[in-house]
Design a protein around this motif. Sequence first.
Motif, PDB file in Angstrom:
ATOM      1  N   GLU A 127       0.853  -1.181   0.000  1.00  0.00           N
ATOM      2  CA  GLU A 127       0.000   0.000   0.000  1.00  0.00           C
ATOM      3  C   GLU A 127       0.893   1.237   0.000  1.00  0.00           C
ATOM      4  OE1 GLU A 127      -2.180  -0.879   3.495  1.00  0.00           O
ATOM      5  OE2 GLU A 127      -3.251  -2.545   2.575  1.00  0.00           O
ATOM      6  N   LEU A 128       0.516   2.238  -0.767  1.00  0.00           N
ATOM      7  CA  LEU A 128       1.401   3.374  -1.014  1.00  0.00           C
ATOM      8  C   LEU A 128       1.802   4.110   0.262  1.00  0.00           C
ATOM      9  CD1 LEU A 128      -0.100   4.918  -4.272  1.00  0.00           C
ATOM     10  CD2 LEU A 128       1.769   3.281  -4.025  1.00  0.00           C
ATOM     11  N   GLU A 129       0.867   4.204   1.212  1.00  0.00           N
ATOM     12  CA  GLU A 129       1.179   4.964   2.422  1.00  0.00           C
ATOM     13  C   GLU A 129       2.293   4.323   3.248  1.00  0.00           C
ATOM     14  OE1 GLU A 129      -2.846   2.846   3.146  1.00  0.00           O
ATOM     15  OE2 GLU A 129      -1.792   3.909   1.528  1.00  0.00           O
ATOM     16  N   ASP A 130       2.522   3.015   3.062  1.00  0.00           N
ATOM     17  CA  ASP A 130       3.575   2.351   3.824  1.00  0.00           C
ATOM     18  C   ASP A 130       4.971   2.704   3.323  1.00  0.00           C
ATOM     19  OD1 ASP A 130       1.802   1.190   5.505  1.00  0.00           O
ATOM     20  OD2 ASP A 130       1.922  -0.821   4.646  1.00  0.00           O
ATOM     21  N   SER A 132       5.417   5.734   1.229  1.00  0.00           N
ATOM     22  CA  SER A 132       5.453   7.112   0.724  1.00  0.00           C
ATOM     23  C   SER A 132       6.403   8.014   1.514  1.00  0.00           C
ATOM     24  CB  SER A 132       4.039   7.701   0.715  1.00  0.00           C
ATOM     25  OG  SER A 132       3.477   7.676   2.015  1.00  0.00           O
ATOM     26  N   ALA A 133       6.433   7.869   2.833  1.00  0.00           N
ATOM     27  CA  ALA A 133       7.311   8.743   3.629  1.00  0.00           C
ATOM     28  C   ALA A 133       8.764   8.523   3.273  1.00  0.00           C
ATOM     29  CB  ALA A 133       7.079   8.492   5.119  1.00  0.00           C
ATOM     30  N   LYS A 136       9.389   9.918  -0.389  1.00  0.00           N
ATOM     31  CA  LYS A 136       9.467  11.382  -0.451  1.00  0.00           C
ATOM     32  C   LYS A 136      10.778  11.892   0.140  1.00  0.00           C
ATOM     33  CE  LYS A 136       4.467  12.189  -0.285  1.00  0.00           C
ATOM     34  NZ  LYS A 136       3.329  12.683   0.536  1.00  0.00           N
ATOM     35  N   TRP A 163       6.658  -3.999   8.090  1.00  0.00           N
ATOM     36  CA  TRP A 163       6.170  -3.758   6.734  1.00  0.00           C
ATOM     37  C   TRP A 163       6.063  -5.055   5.927  1.00  0.00           C
ATOM     38  CZ3 TRP A 163       9.307  -4.473   2.284  1.00  0.00           C
ATOM     39  CH2 TRP A 163       8.677  -4.149   1.088  1.00  0.00           C
ATOM     40  N   ASN A 225      -5.399  -1.958  -5.802  1.00  0.00           N
ATOM     41  CA  ASN A 225      -4.792  -0.798  -5.150  1.00  0.00           C
ATOM     42  C   ASN A 225      -3.947  -0.094  -6.205  1.00  0.00           C
ATOM     43  OD1 ASN A 225      -2.003  -1.700  -5.147  1.00  0.00           O
ATOM     44  ND2 ASN A 225      -2.520  -3.064  -3.448  1.00  0.00           N
TER      45      ASN A 225
END
Length: 433
Positions: A127-130, A132-133, A136, A163, A225
Amino acid sequence: MSLQPDMPASPRRAVFTSLGVISPVGDTPTFWANLLAGTPGVRAVRAFDPSALPCRIAGETLEPFDAKKYIPSSNKDGRKSLKNMAKTVQLGLCGAQLAMDDGGPAKGTIDPFRFGIEFGCVMVASELEDLSAAAKHTITADSRKIDMAKWGHEGVEKITPLWMLKYLPNMPACHTSIFFDSQGPNNTITAGDVASTLALGEAFRLLQRDAADYFLVGGCDSKINPLSFTRNNLFVPFTRNNDHPATAVRPFDKDRDGTALGEAAALFGLEDLEHAKKRGAKVYAELAGFASGFDRGRKGPILAGVIRNALKEAGITPADVDHVNTSAGGLPELDAFEARAIHEVFGTVTPVYALKGQIGNTGAASGAIELAASILALKHGQLPGTVNHAATSADCPVTVHVGEPRPVTKPYAVKINYTDLGQCAVAVVKKFE
């Protein structure tokens, strides 16, 4: 040619004593009614904005998926653990919970060392939120690319330590065994669209060898997703009929132009018949035969041989089969490959049924969710019609059952699954009387 050898006869019989389904046309209580009604399950994607992609439709679960609705509120530790599971893993666990609720053995009534788990699943996209930080933090300002050295030194620290445990394909089997105290045989098959059928076959063989008395067996998958859906748009031959999602996936049809993804979980209680009798379990159907093989060239004769091997183990002929439950998903080449094999064994007499037009290609869950339809058809005496089939393609020499449900007139059904690489598996199920 790769066909499994003859299996010695086993006095143990394997029966389906429960089922749990989560699908684009409903969960266990509504799944069957919606199959009979032809309710469409392929729709415009809701989970995220797919507008930039060539294919923008999929078979998402009928209701927005919330794992907590399936796990009893009394199981506080279980509900808490859901946060460490990706959606695919949650689907598998919740499907198992539904199967246990439907007629599984009560806690403490089965030897945990005789209680096995077999899942079909594949590697799950993050999932992207895992990520993304970390991403970035390590993107360079000038090139907008990931600085891999910075990723290794600094980015990894921004990823949760658990993760990977959210996404490994063996996690549905792992969490299910913990939830239900299964300490017997436990395995995960990762062979794509044939995974859950192969998992069923492995559980069948273990029951025959008296290595267990009861299995939770089936499969789960969700590729809906942004990361997985985008990647699949790059190489899977999807339909482009985005404006008419309900009729876009057309198995064996002359106008078929591709498939669409789906998401689902389907789990069965597969049990030794004598064990089921002793605990007074209801029985849906019997698993009478199984075979697998590899048809690398996808010409048809090898798959036909696998079908014959499964029929041989069941001790039946093609004339005993009510219908063939197919893997067809609207792919021009693969639908024709499967049709050739079916025709070689059954001719055009035995009707065929395809579910993917209604729910999409549910990946590793395909074999189990599609088999559930045939098990329920044998149980209730009706076979739903295949949706989205108007005219059979000339390269698909089969008779597709369409329209209103037809009576089930013979005691056996055959389930076929395969992958685009050539793995094949066939199960024969029998009406239980």
